[in-house]
Design a protein around this motif. Structure first.
Motif, mmCIF file in Angstrom:
data_model
loop_
_atom_site.group_PDB
_atom_site.id
_atom_site.type_symbol
_atom_site.label_atom_id
_atom_site.label_comp_id
_atom_site.label_asym_id
_atom_site.label_seq_id
_atom_site.Cartn_x
_atom_site.Cartn_y
_atom_site.Cartn_z
ATOM 1 N N THR A 387 0.466 -1.248 0.022
ATOM 2 C CA THR A 387 0.374 -0.183 -0.066
ATOM 3 C C THR A 387 0.975 0.918 0.281
ATOM 4 O OG1 THR A 387 -1.789 -1.047 1.334
ATOM 5 C CG2 THR A 387 -1.329 0.942 1.443
ATOM 6 N N GLY A 388 1.974 1.440 0.908
ATOM 7 C CA GLY A 388 2.772 2.479 1.298
ATOM 8 C C GLY A 388 3.340 2.727 -0.797
ATOM 9 N N TYR A 389 3.874 2.082 -1.089
ATOM 10 C CA TYR A 389 4.787 2.031 -2.285
ATOM 11 C C TYR A 389 3.238 2.381 -3.492
ATOM 12 C CZ TYR A 389 8.629 0.029 -0.949
ATOM 13 O OH TYR A 389 10.012 -0.383 -0.517
ATOM 14 N N LEU A 390 2.812 1.909 -3.608
ATOM 15 C CA LEU A 390 0.666 2.634 -3.990
ATOM 16 C C LEU A 390 1.117 4.011 -4.078
ATOM 17 C CD1 LEU A 390 -1.314 -0.456 -4.165
ATOM 18 C CD2 LEU A 390 0.431 0.908 -6.262
ATOM 19 N N ILE A 391 0.995 4.342 -2.854
ATOM 20 C CA ILE A 391 0.879 5.700 -1.954
ATOM 21 C C ILE A 391 1.497 6.964 -2.732
ATOM 22 C CG2 ILE A 391 0.183 6.980 -0.057
ATOM 23 C CD1 ILE A 391 -0.498 5.401 1.446
ATOM 24 N N SER A 392 2.992 5.808 -2.741
ATOM 25 C CA SER A 392 4.373 6.764 -3.221
ATOM 26 C C SER A 392 4.326 7.113 -4.653
ATOM 27 C CB SER A 392 5.896 6.321 -2.635
ATOM 28 O OG SER A 392 5.804 5.160 -3.121
ATOM 29 N N LEU A 393 3.839 6.510 -5.508
ATOM 30 C CA LEU A 393 3.632 6.955 -7.304
ATOM 31 C C LEU A 393 3.705 8.130 -7.418
ATOM 32 C CD1 LEU A 393 1.602 3.718 -7.809
ATOM 33 C CD2 LEU A 393 4.104 3.766 -8.086
ATOM 34 N N PRO A 394 2.675 9.165 -7.603
ATOM 35 C CA PRO A 394 2.516 10.229 -7.457
ATOM 36 C C PRO A 394 3.356 11.360 -7.166
ATOM 37 C CG PRO A 394 0.216 9.547 -6.856
ATOM 38 C CD PRO A 394 1.934 8.740 -6.384
ATOM 39 N N GLY A 395 3.523 11.146 -6.171
ATOM 40 C CA GLY A 395 4.710 11.722 -6.122
ATOM 41 C C GLY A 395 6.005 12.491 -6.993
ATOM 42 N N PRO A 396 6.602 11.745 -7.120
ATOM 43 C CA PRO A 396 8.640 11.802 -8.154
ATOM 44 C C PRO A 396 7.538 12.204 -9.682
ATOM 45 C CG PRO A 396 8.856 9.831 -7.123
ATOM 46 C CD PRO A 396 7.154 10.284 -6.862
ATOM 47 N N LEU A 397 6.877 12.069 -9.521
ATOM 48 C CA LEU A 397 6.118 12.350 -11.282
ATOM 49 C C LEU A 397 5.261 13.772 -10.874
ATOM 50 C CD1 LEU A 397 5.068 12.109 -14.250
ATOM 51 C CD2 LEU A 397 2.926 11.319 -13.007
ATOM 52 N N ILE A 398 4.968 14.152 -10.298
ATOM 53 C CA ILE A 398 3.945 15.511 -9.614
ATOM 54 C C ILE A 398 5.491 16.660 -9.779
ATOM 55 C CG2 ILE A 398 2.372 16.847 -7.816
ATOM 56 C CD1 ILE A 398 1.446 14.734 -7.415
ATOM 57 N N VAL A 399 6.336 16.827 -8.935
ATOM 58 C CA VAL A 399 7.384 16.483 -9.085
ATOM 59 C C VAL A 399 7.989 17.262 -10.271
ATOM 60 C CG1 VAL A 399 9.839 17.101 -8.413
ATOM 61 C CG2 VAL A 399 8.416 16.316 -6.306
ATOM 62 N N GLY A 400 8.205 16.324 -10.855
ATOM 63 C CA GLY A 400 8.622 16.708 -12.515
ATOM 64 C C GLY A 400 8.226 17.610 -12.886
ATOM 65 N N VAL A 401 6.687 17.111 -12.970
ATOM 66 C CA VAL A 401 5.386 18.209 -13.771
ATOM 67 C C VAL A 401 5.794 19.439 -13.176
ATOM 68 C CG1 VAL A 401 2.740 18.291 -13.757
ATOM 69 C CG2 VAL A 401 4.129 15.980 -14.316
ATOM 70 N N LEU A 402 5.668 19.954 -12.167
ATOM 71 C CA LEU A 402 5.604 21.220 -11.364
ATOM 72 C C LEU A 402 6.634 22.034 -11.260
ATOM 73 C CD1 LEU A 402 4.219 20.415 -7.951
ATOM 74 C CD2 LEU A 402 3.227 21.466 -9.596
ATOM 75 N N ASN A 403 8.101 21.181 -11.694
ATOM 76 C CA ASN A 403 9.208 22.188 -12.401
ATOM 77 C C ASN A 403 9.176 22.058 -14.016
ATOM 78 O OD1 ASN A 403 12.009 20.642 -13.931
ATOM 79 N ND2 ASN A 403 12.217 22.522 -12.173
ATOM 80 N N GLU A 404 8.782 21.035 -14.695
ATOM 81 C CA GLU A 404 8.798 21.113 -16.015
ATOM 82 C C GLU A 404 7.884 23.072 -16.479
ATOM 83 O OE1 GLU A 404 8.699 19.046 -19.967
ATOM 84 O OE2 GLU A 404 7.253 18.275 -18.479
ATOM 85 N N THR A 405 6.457 22.271 -15.574
ATOM 86 C CA THR A 405 5.306 23.557 -16.010
ATOM 87 C C THR A 405 6.236 25.236 -15.401
ATOM 88 O OG1 THR A 405 3.391 21.920 -15.528
ATOM 89 C CG2 THR A 405 3.003 24.538 -15.478
ATOM 90 N N THR A 406 6.339 25.499 -14.342
ATOM 91 C CA THR A 406 6.761 26.545 -13.300
ATOM 92 C C THR A 406 8.610 26.784 -13.872
ATOM 93 O OG1 THR A 406 7.804 25.855 -11.447
ATOM 94 C CG2 THR A 406 5.006 26.363 -11.489
ATOM 95 N N GLY A 407 8.904 26.556 -14.280
ATOM 96 C CA GLY A 407 10.361 26.581 -14.693
ATOM 97 C C GLY A 407 11.340 27.248 -13.347
ATOM 98 N N SER A 408 11.311 26.227 -11.907
ATOM 99 C CA SER A 408 11.925 26.209 -11.588
ATOM 100 C C SER A 408 12.119 25.419 -10.189
ATOM 101 C CB SER A 408 11.458 27.624 -10.464
ATOM 102 O OG SER A 408 10.065 27.692 -9.774
ATOM 103 N N TRP A 409 12.184 25.606 -8.859
ATOM 104 C CA TRP A 409 11.824 24.071 -8.189
ATOM 105 C C TRP A 409 11.831 25.044 -6.495
ATOM 106 C CZ3 TRP A 409 12.676 19.738 -8.657
ATOM 107 C CH2 TRP A 409 12.810 18.654 -10.501
ATOM 108 N N SER A 410 10.729 25.667 -6.771
ATOM 109 C CA SER A 410 10.319 26.979 -5.413
ATOM 110 C C SER A 410 8.577 25.624 -5.386
ATOM 111 C CB SER A 410 9.776 28.182 -6.042
ATOM 112 O OG SER A 410 11.358 28.763 -5.839
#
Length: 440
Positions: A387-410
């Motif tokens: 269950t924990g690994y399933l919960i962890s699935l979106p996190g790294p993907l969301i970080v990548g999308v946010l970085n590409e969308t905003t162009g920064s790491w804030s």
């Protein structure tokens, strides 16, 4: 001491062979003749050493991989989520594979899959092949990761602490070493990212060879019928986990089990975000690629010495919440540093994030503390980790999308800090002095 005494596979692990079943299945439900303890110890260390380089070796070279393969930030984020997905999906198959073929054979096959996946990944000409070969390597890691504790308990029952320490140390060394030397190796081999990540197939080949040797040296001796019958009775008696009042325990209705699953998922999310994106955060701040790899190795390598201390401290505490709060606070401080001064305080932020990553061995320790029986621990471990690994699935993907969308790491760092705050809440709840058999 003779390892054969401790290798009788119980009926809970292996069902009784039916009449007319092929000899292979019957032979696996047996007592195995002794194998040299030093060979098993070497195999254990080598297998653990190969459980993280497929992930940590990629992070320092992710920029080069993306440029060469035309990989978007979203796909790169998906790539950082693949490990958790594979651990959740393929890890579920480990118990069934172990029952059918035995843990030694499965670990040997797992190491072979790691070697093949890493080799094919270095030859990939497109994103699809790269993801598929990565999944093959991660599938081998997933089943081996689940079975390492089984190997320790089965073959080293009187040295569980020391062998677990060896396993954890080798795992951390593999993660840190791959992060530190992959870039220098790639530079020495003609600035080729393919050779830089492909070279990590060689330790996996060595590990597969050792485990194949262990498998061949283990000569099957049929178990006595009386023992098998006794085992069957034991299995029937222990497959139902009950509370003191005799009612069955349903983990889906256990607040303690869910708290552990959520905590495991949140700490895994933080770990995979760090493994997938920390070197890139440093590189985007102006840190050279080689230095970013070393900083990543610091974050991963701190768990080597701390893994011997933190779990022991956790088991001596009635409530692990305060300890988990301290560890998560180090993570929050590290994120704040990456936001405010990613280049100037890079070494301090890497160290703080390394300390925060020690939530993982505490999570493993709590799995044994939150159940009253061995059968309860097995069920809780499978539930919480899957269950924990399933919960962890979106996190790294969301970080990548946010970085590409905003162009920064804030914004990604704000998202990461929010998850870390939730991890504190889940850790306090999971760290309470309760057992899954106690009910709500």
């Amino acid at each position: 001491m003779s390892l054969a005494k401790h290798d009788r596979i119980s009926a809970e692990d292996t069902p009784a062979p039916a009449a007319g079943r092929p000899p292979l299945r019957t032979a696996l439900a047996t007592v195995i003749t002794p194998v040299a303890p030093w060979l098993l110890a070497v195999g254990l260390a080598l297998a653990a050493l190969n459980l993280r380089p497929a992930i940590s070796a990629l992070a320092p070279l992710l920029e080069e991989v993306r440029a060469d393969l035309g990989m978007s930030g979203t796909v790169a984020g998906l790539l950082t989520s693949v490990p958790a997905l594979c651990f959740a999906v393929f890890g579920i198959t480990a118990p069934a594979l172990s029952r059918k073929y035995g843990p030694v054979a499965v670990v040997a096959a797992g190491m072979a899959a790691v070697a093949a996946g890493l080799g094919l990944r270095s030859l990939a000409g497109g994103t699809g092949v790269f993801l598929a070969s990565s999944a093959l390597a991660l599938a081998g890691i997933a089943v081996s990761n689940i079975l390492m504790p089984v190997i320790v308990k089965r073959y080293f029952p009187d040295r569980i602490g020391s062998m677990t320490g060896l396993y954890t140390m080798a795992l951390s060394l593999g993660a840190a070493g791959a992060g530190a030397i992959t870039v220098p190796v790639a530079s020495a081999l003609g600035d080729s990212w393919r050779l830089g990540i492909g070279v990590w197939a060689l330790p996996a080949v060595l590990a597969a060879t050792v485990w194949l040797t262990v498998l061949i040296r283990g000569r099957a001796v049929p178990a006595a019928p009386a023992a098998a019958a006794a085992g069957n009775g034991t299995a029937r008696a222990t497959t139902t986990m009950t509370r003191p009042d005799g009612t069955p325990v349903r983990l889906l209705r256990s607040p303690t089990a869910w708290a552990l699953a959520c905590f495991f998922g949140l700490q895994a999310t933080a770990a995979y975000i760090i493994m997938g994106w920390l070197p890139q955060i440093f590189r985007d701040a102006g840190v050279p690629a080689g230095t970013a790899g070393v900083l990543f190795a610091v974050a991963m390598g701190l768990s080597v010495p701390l893994s011997f201390v933190v779990p022991r401290l956790a088991t001596r505490m009635r409530r692990q919440g305060p300890l988990l709060t301290v560890l998560a606070s180090c993570g929050l401080a590290g994120y704040a540093g990456l936001w405010l001064a990613p280049h100037g305080g890079a070494w301090a932020w890497a160290a703080l994030l390394g300390i925060a990553n020690c939530s993982f061995p505490v999570a493993l320790a709590m799995l044994g503390l939150r159940a009253r029986s061995a059968h309860g621990v097995v069920r809780l471990s499978a539930f919480a980790q899957s269950t924990g690994y399933l919960i962890s699935l979106p996190g790294p993907l969301i970080v990548g999308v946010l970085n590409e969308t905003t162009g920064s790491w804030s914004l990604p760092l704000l998202f990461m800090a929010t998850l870390m705050a939730l991890q504190i809440v889940a850790g306090v709840l999971a760290g309470r002095d309760r057992h899954i058999e106690d009910g709500a």
